[in-house]
Design an enzyme around this catalytic site. Structure first.
Site, PDB file in Angstrom:
ATOM      1  N   GLY A 169      -6.185  -7.006   8.779  1.00  0.00           N
ATOM      2  CA  GLY A 169      -5.826  -8.424   8.764  1.00  0.00           C
ATOM      3  C   GLY A 169      -6.223  -9.071  10.078  1.00  0.00           C
ATOM      4  O   GLY A 169      -7.124  -8.621  10.784  1.00  0.00           O
ATOM      5  N   GLY A 170      -5.486 -10.133  10.431  1.00  0.00           N
ATOM      6  CA  GLY A 170      -5.802 -10.881  11.653  1.00  0.00           C
ATOM      7  C   GLY A 170      -5.691 -10.015  12.899  1.00  0.00           C
ATOM      8  O   GLY A 170      -6.245 -10.356  13.952  1.00  0.00           O
TER       9      GLY A 170
HETATM   10  C1  HXC Z   1       6.633  -3.935   8.420  1.00  0.00           C
HETATM   11  C2  HXC Z   1       5.492  -2.039   7.918  1.00  0.00           C
HETATM   12  C3  HXC Z   1       4.276  -2.732   7.930  1.00  0.00           C
HETATM   13  C4  HXC Z   1       4.313  -4.122   8.218  1.00  0.00           C
HETATM   14  C5  HXC Z   1       3.862  -0.693   7.488  1.00  0.00           C
HETATM   15  N1  HXC Z   1       5.181  -0.770   7.625  1.00  0.00           N
HETATM   16  N2  HXC Z   1       3.285  -1.876   7.646  1.00  0.00           N
HETATM   17  N3  HXC Z   1       6.641  -2.634   8.169  1.00  0.00           N
HETATM   18  N4  HXC Z   1       5.509  -4.685   8.454  1.00  0.00           N
HETATM   19  N5  HXC Z   1       3.206  -4.831   8.272  1.00  0.00           N
HETATM   20  C6  HXC Z   1       6.132   0.307   7.528  1.00  0.00           C
HETATM   21  C7  HXC Z   1       6.301   0.843   6.114  1.00  0.00           C
HETATM   22  O1  HXC Z   1       7.249   0.075   5.427  1.00  0.00           O
HETATM   23  C8  HXC Z   1       6.782   2.255   6.392  1.00  0.00           C
HETATM   24  O2  HXC Z   1       8.140   2.210   6.734  1.00  0.00           O
HETATM   25  C9  HXC Z   1       6.036   2.644   7.643  1.00  0.00           C
HETATM   26  O3  HXC Z   1       5.636   1.424   8.232  1.00  0.00           O
HETATM   27  C10 HXC Z   1       4.815   3.469   7.380  1.00  0.00           C
HETATM   28  O4  HXC Z   1       4.059   2.828   6.367  1.00  0.00           O
HETATM   29  P1  HXC Z   1       3.484   3.607   5.122  1.00  0.00           P
HETATM   30  O5  HXC Z   1       3.042   2.578   4.162  1.00  0.00           O
HETATM   31  O6  HXC Z   1       4.465   4.623   4.650  1.00  0.00           O
HETATM   32  O7  HXC Z   1       2.266   4.359   5.797  1.00  0.00           O
HETATM   33  P2  HXC Z   1       0.832   4.649   5.172  1.00  0.00           P
HETATM   34  O8  HXC Z   1       0.961   5.184   3.785  1.00  0.00           O
HETATM   35  O9  HXC Z   1       0.134   5.487   6.176  1.00  0.00           O
HETATM   36  O10 HXC Z   1       0.114   3.236   5.065  1.00  0.00           O
HETATM   37  C11 HXC Z   1      -0.178   2.501   6.238  1.00  0.00           C
HETATM   38  C12 HXC Z   1      -0.616   1.084   5.849  1.00  0.00           C
HETATM   39  C13 HXC Z   1       0.438   0.442   4.935  1.00  0.00           C
HETATM   40  C14 HXC Z   1      -1.975   1.145   5.138  1.00  0.00           C
HETATM   41  C15 HXC Z   1      -0.819   0.314   7.147  1.00  0.00           C
HETATM   42  O11 HXC Z   1       1.712   0.608   5.530  1.00  0.00           O
HETATM   43  C16 HXC Z   1       0.211  -1.008   4.698  1.00  0.00           C
HETATM   44  O12 HXC Z   1      -0.637  -1.387   3.867  1.00  0.00           O
HETATM   45  N6  HXC Z   1       1.000  -1.843   5.386  1.00  0.00           N
HETATM   46  C17 HXC Z   1       0.900  -3.277   5.210  1.00  0.00           C
HETATM   47  C18 HXC Z   1      -0.335  -3.780   5.864  1.00  0.00           C
HETATM   48  C19 HXC Z   1      -0.356  -5.271   5.846  1.00  0.00           C
HETATM   49  O13 HXC Z   1      -0.586  -5.886   4.786  1.00  0.00           O
HETATM   50  N7  HXC Z   1      -0.011  -5.861   6.998  1.00  0.00           N
HETATM   51  C20 HXC Z   1       0.033  -7.282   7.149  1.00  0.00           C
HETATM   52  C21 HXC Z   1      -1.384  -7.723   7.393  1.00  0.00           C
HETATM   53  S1  HXC Z   1      -1.467  -9.424   7.627  1.00  0.00           S
HETATM   54  P3  HXC Z   1       9.136   3.431   6.458  1.00  0.00           P
HETATM   55  O14 HXC Z   1      10.469   2.915   6.884  1.00  0.00           O
HETATM   56  O15 HXC Z   1       9.052   3.708   5.003  1.00  0.00           O
HETATM   57  O16 HXC Z   1       8.648   4.564   7.284  1.00  0.00           O
HETATM   58  C22 HXC Z   1      -1.479  -9.551   9.240  1.00  0.00           C
HETATM   59  C23 HXC Z   1      -1.574 -10.984   9.689  1.00  0.00           C
HETATM   60  C24 HXC Z   1      -1.875 -11.017  11.145  1.00  0.00           C
HETATM   61  O17 HXC Z   1      -1.400  -8.648   9.964  1.00  0.00           O
HETATM   62  C25 HXC Z   1      -2.418 -12.362  11.418  1.00  0.00           C
HETATM   63  C26 HXC Z   1      -2.764 -12.514  12.872  1.00  0.00           C
HETATM   64  C27 HXC Z   1      -3.539 -13.747  13.091  1.00  0.00           C
END
Ligand code: HXC
Length: 513
Positions: A169-170
């Site tokens: 993402g960002g």
């Molecule tokens: C809160 C998060 C998180 C997030 C992961 N976790 N991403 N918590 N916010 N963005 C937490 C999970 O709930 C989990 O908690 C732990 O981290 C590990 O994640 P898993 O999914 O179990 O790990 P894995 O299978 O290795 O997958 C990793 C991952 C996936 C691919 C990164 O977690 C994922 O897709 N996360 C979301 C990514 C995302 O969409 N982020 C937002 C992007 S938008 P527990 O408690 O179960 O251990 C963005 C905007 C920024 O970033 C803009 C800036 C300009």
């Protein structure tokens, strides 16, 4: 007091454990170290000093041992690398996936501010699920605050991003704003939109590795500059890079003990084939000139028709830029223009003298290149060299044709000294192309046009395709025996030590992007 010390100790232990044993084990199973283990490996033993240990978002009750996100998913502070101070952050994937919330960002911003104020390089180890979803806009503002600092401190301190897990993402834009990106093979990836979203929107089916893995960004997109096989190799490469860089834009790069090349200078007499159409590896030339034959390439796997990287000449770090005749005949194209101009700008920011080795037949012809904007991308090299005020020496090895002769830091763009090897051919275009234009009538009228063409090519080559016309006009300072190149570079760099150039005052130029 004892109670208070016990409480302090207990809270600290919780923070040091990050997401706890289970998540640490899961991190290790993926072949990844934890944030603290990475810092331990990267910094000199015992040198790390943590800053912001007890940072916490949402201070409902900070007087208990109930800490929802120990360390807020990031470890920040400073330490030394081979004795030199660096400021660091390491995202802790074991805590909420290393996701970035308000205080996570605040911790990073704090060490960025300290790094800039104290003039020390800033290194970020990225391993994060992106914006912490629960913190909403606070996370977004957090990213904005980091991007702002990445930009304001660009050219002030070296900024290095290391991707050791997800960066999506960002979040990718902080690394993209820094000077160098390292990626670890098979365990790191970067993309703006994930594979599932891409599938839903465009129908394209692609794996995360193929979409944004270390090889993709090192070979195809050019987003990353260094590819490491594993985390340990990555850390070693970061140390090597830091070894060439000054700590800030007011410092000189760190000088080491001079070392002769380990490969013989005598080889320089035969490495470059006199036939201008025969390829060779320009790295073989570079390694026979630089200290210890040690050349550290940047962007090694991207736009291989150009070569850029760091080396030392008589102990003094320098940036090296070269055409690579063994790929695309060393033509300049869109990607190599980006590669070269970015590197030139980095060297100029951080007081690294530049040495340019030229063997270039021109800009790459083609509809795709034109449609892709070779005009504006190619312009970047002209701009970057013209803007540069660090010491610059150019060596023309063989071909230097047309606009590419100028672009590869001809003296007209600001090279302080330009030298040519006797094999150099400096002309508006190559003999074949030139002959077809200026002797077209004679060739058409000839009894045997092919014979006539060959004769005219030879005639042209003899008259124009040599270094002496350029030398006669003063745009080449000397034509040299290739074996004397190192000695001339040593003397030239020494003579340029006091170089100072003033330019018209302005806010900033409008770099062609
Ligand atoms: C809160 C998060 C998180 C997030 C992961 N976790 N991403 N918590 N916010 N963005 C937490 C999970 O709930 C989990 O908690 C732990 O981290 C590990 O994640 P898993 O999914 O179990 O790990 P894995 O299978 O290795 O997958 C990793 C991952 C996936 C691919 C990164 O977690 C994922 O897709 N996360 C979301 C990514 C995302 O969409 N982020 C937002 C992007 S938008 P527990 O408690 O179960 O251990 C963005 C905007 C920024 O970033 C803009 C800036 C300009």
């Amino acid at each position: 007091m004892e109670d208070k010390l016990n409480f302090l100790q207990q809270r600290r232990e919780i923070i040091l454990k990050g997401g706890g044993d289970k998540r640490i084990a899961a991190q290790h199973e993926k072949g990844k170290l934890t944030a603290r283990e990475r810092l331990e490996q990267m910094l000199d033993p015992g040198s790390f000093v943590e800053v912001g240990t007890f940072s916490q978002s949402g201070l409902e009750d900070a007087s208990t041992l109930d800490i929802p996100y120990p360390g807020e998913g990031v470890v920040t502070g400073y330490g030394t690398m081979d004795g030199r101070k660096v400021y660091v952050f390491a995202q802790d994937f074991t805590v909420a996936g290393g996701s970035l919330g308000e205080m996570h960002a605040a911790k990073i911003c704090r060490v960025m501010d300290l790094a800039a104020k104290n003039g020390a390089p800033f290194i970020g180890l990225n391993d994060s699920g992106g914006a912490r979803i629960q913190e909403g806009v606070l996370s977004l503002d957090g990213y904005g605050n980091i991007f702002y600092r990445n930009t304001v401190f660009s050219g002030v301190i070296p900024q290095i991003s290391v991707i050791m897990g997800p960066c999506a993402g960002g979040a990718v834009y902080s690394p993209a704003l820094t000077d160098f990106i390292f990626m670890v093979d098979k365990s790191s990836y970067m993309f703006i939109t994930g594979t599932q979203v891409i599938k839903a929107v465009t129908g394209e089916d692609v794996s995360p590795e193929k979409l944004g893995g270390a090889k993709t960004h090192n070979e195809t997109s050019g987003v990353a500059h260094f590819l490491a096989a594993d985390e340990q190799e990555c850390i070693n490469m970061i140390k090597k890079l830091i070894g060439f860089l000054p700590s800030n834009n007011l410092d000189d790069p760190p000088v080491a003990a001079p070392a002769e090349p380990t490969l013989p200078a005598e080889d320089l007499l035969t490495l470059v084939p006199p036939d201008p159409n025969r390829p060779y590896d320009v790295v073989d030339v570079i390694t026979r000139i630089v200290d210890g034959s040690d050349f550290f390439q940047v962007h090694e796997h991207y736009a291989k028709n150009a070569v850029v990287g760091f080396a030392r000449i008589n102990g003094q770090p320098v940036g090296i830029i070269a055409n690579q005749p063994k790929a695309l005949a060393g033509c300049l194209d869109i990607n190599s223009s980006d590669k070269i101009s970015r590197f030139v700008r980095f060297c100029d920011c951080f007081n690294l003298p530049m040495i340019t080795f030229v063997d270039v037949p021109g800009y790459l012809p083609g509809v795709n290149q034109e449609y892709g904007g070779i005009i504006r991308h190619g312009a970047k090299i002209l701009y970057a060299y013209s803007e540069a005020s660090v010491p610059q020496i150019s060596i023309i090895l063989r071909k230097a044709y047309g606009g590419a002769y100028i672009a590869m830091n001809g003296r007209c763009l600001g090279a302080d000294y330009a030298y040519a090897w006797p094999t150099a051919e400096i002309a508006v275009m190559g003999p074949e192309g030139a002959t077809n234009v200026i002797f077209r009538k004679e060739i058409d009228k000839a009894e045997n046009p092919e014979e006539e063409r060959k004769k005219r090519v030879e005639e042209y080559r003899h008259r124009f395709a040599n270094p002496y016309i350029t030398a006669a006009k003063g745009w080449i300072d000397d034509v040299i025996d290739p074996r004397h190149t190192r000695e001339l570079l040593i003397k030239g760099l020494e003579a340029l030590k006091g170089k100072y150039e003033d330019r018209p005052r302005k806010k900033h130029g409008n770099f062609p992007v």
